[in-house]
Design an enzyme around this catalytic site. Structure first.
Site, PDB file in Angstrom:
ATOM      1  N   CYS A   1      35.822  51.923  75.053  1.00 32.47           N
ATOM      2  CA  CYS A   1      35.175  53.110  74.490  1.00 32.47           C
ATOM      3  C   CYS A   1      35.047  53.040  72.975  1.00 32.47           C
ATOM      4  CB  CYS A   1      35.932  54.379  74.894  1.00 32.47           C
ATOM      5  SG  CYS A   1      36.066  54.593  76.691  1.00 32.47           S
TER       6      CYS A   1
ATOM      7  N   HIS B   1      35.961  48.981  84.838  1.00 29.83           N
ATOM      8  CA  HIS B   1      36.318  49.546  86.137  1.00 29.83           C
ATOM      9  C   HIS B   1      36.848  48.416  87.008  1.00 29.83           C
ATOM     10  CE1 HIS B   1      34.634  53.364  85.140  1.00 29.83           C
ATOM     11  NE2 HIS B   1      33.374  52.938  85.114  1.00 29.83           N
TER      12      HIS B   1
END
Length: 230
Positions: A183, A87
């Site tokens: 991910c 992020h």
């Protein structure tokens, strides 16, 4: 932290909060956990929280340390599902504290509905995006013609009240994703609206997302009636 709250954006008892300034990840996580407990206890409204973080890597419950390639930023255990993600500035994050007790106790349908919400919003900017079988998240065609991730999803459900949510790359420094295997998927790249040639501000993105929010909430209601969209 400076923010705006608007309870009139939907007829449902949901608080919509939009942050203009960056919110440190640990502060957001703490507030989200407190709100989750309050919603579960019937002491607070549900929440949709749109914000941006300073650079940070977060680890989900399935994170594999071999996928932490170059931890140039702080790494924080997030408690959500999934693996490592990044992020940072230029990425819009949406945190959802919603009560699935009254919206259908179906986590798969919840994630599916989030994906549809983001896909519909991206379409407003001329971006064709899709789900990918076996890969949670939002995918599109990058400038090199290859498939790339433009949005990530990671959720946690406690007492059937949700936490965490999704992120969409507006204009982040994509090199920052190089510190991890995003991910856990290394065969596909990461892209952004900016890389696709689109200049989309936080405000424009938020407004488009809000415009599609009723469809998202209706999809959750359908899941509560046993009708998960496919």
């Amino acid at each position: 932290m400076a923010s705006t709250a608007d309870h009139s954006l939907t007829e449902r008892p949901i608080e919509w909060r939009r942050e203009a300034a960056q919110v440190p990840y640990r502060a957001a996580l703490s507030e989200m956990e407190a709100r989750n407990a309050a919603v579960a206890a019937g002491q607070a409204d549900e929440l949709v929280w749109l914000l941006e973080h300073p650079p940070v890597y977060t680890a989900g419950t399935s994170a594999d340390k071999s996928e932490l390639v170059d931890p140039r930023f702080e790494v924080i255990e997030a408690g959500r599902g999934g693996r490592y993600t990044y992020h940072g500035p230029g990425q819009r994050v949406g945190y959802l504290v919603l009560d699935l007790n009254k919206r259908g106790k179906d986590v798969r349908c919840f994630v599916h509905s989030i994906e549809g919400w983001v896909i519909d919003t991206l379409a407003d900017f001329g971006v064709k995006a899709w789900r990918a079988e076996g890969r949670v998240g939002i995918w599109t065609q990058d400038i090199d013609g290859r498939e790339a991730k433009i949005g990530a999803i990671g959720v946690r459900v406690r007492r059937w009240v949700t936490m965490h949510g999704f992120s969409v790359n507006l204009d982040p420094d994509l090199s920052h994703f190089g510190g991890i295997v995003p991910c856990g998927i290394d065969e596909f790249g990461v892209t952004s609206l900016s890389r696709l040639g689109l200049d989309v501000t936080q405000a424009r993105w938020d407004e488009a997302l809000i415009a599609h929010s009723q469809d998202f909430l209706d999809a959750l209601d359908k899941s509560g009636r046993g009708a998960c969209a496919t």
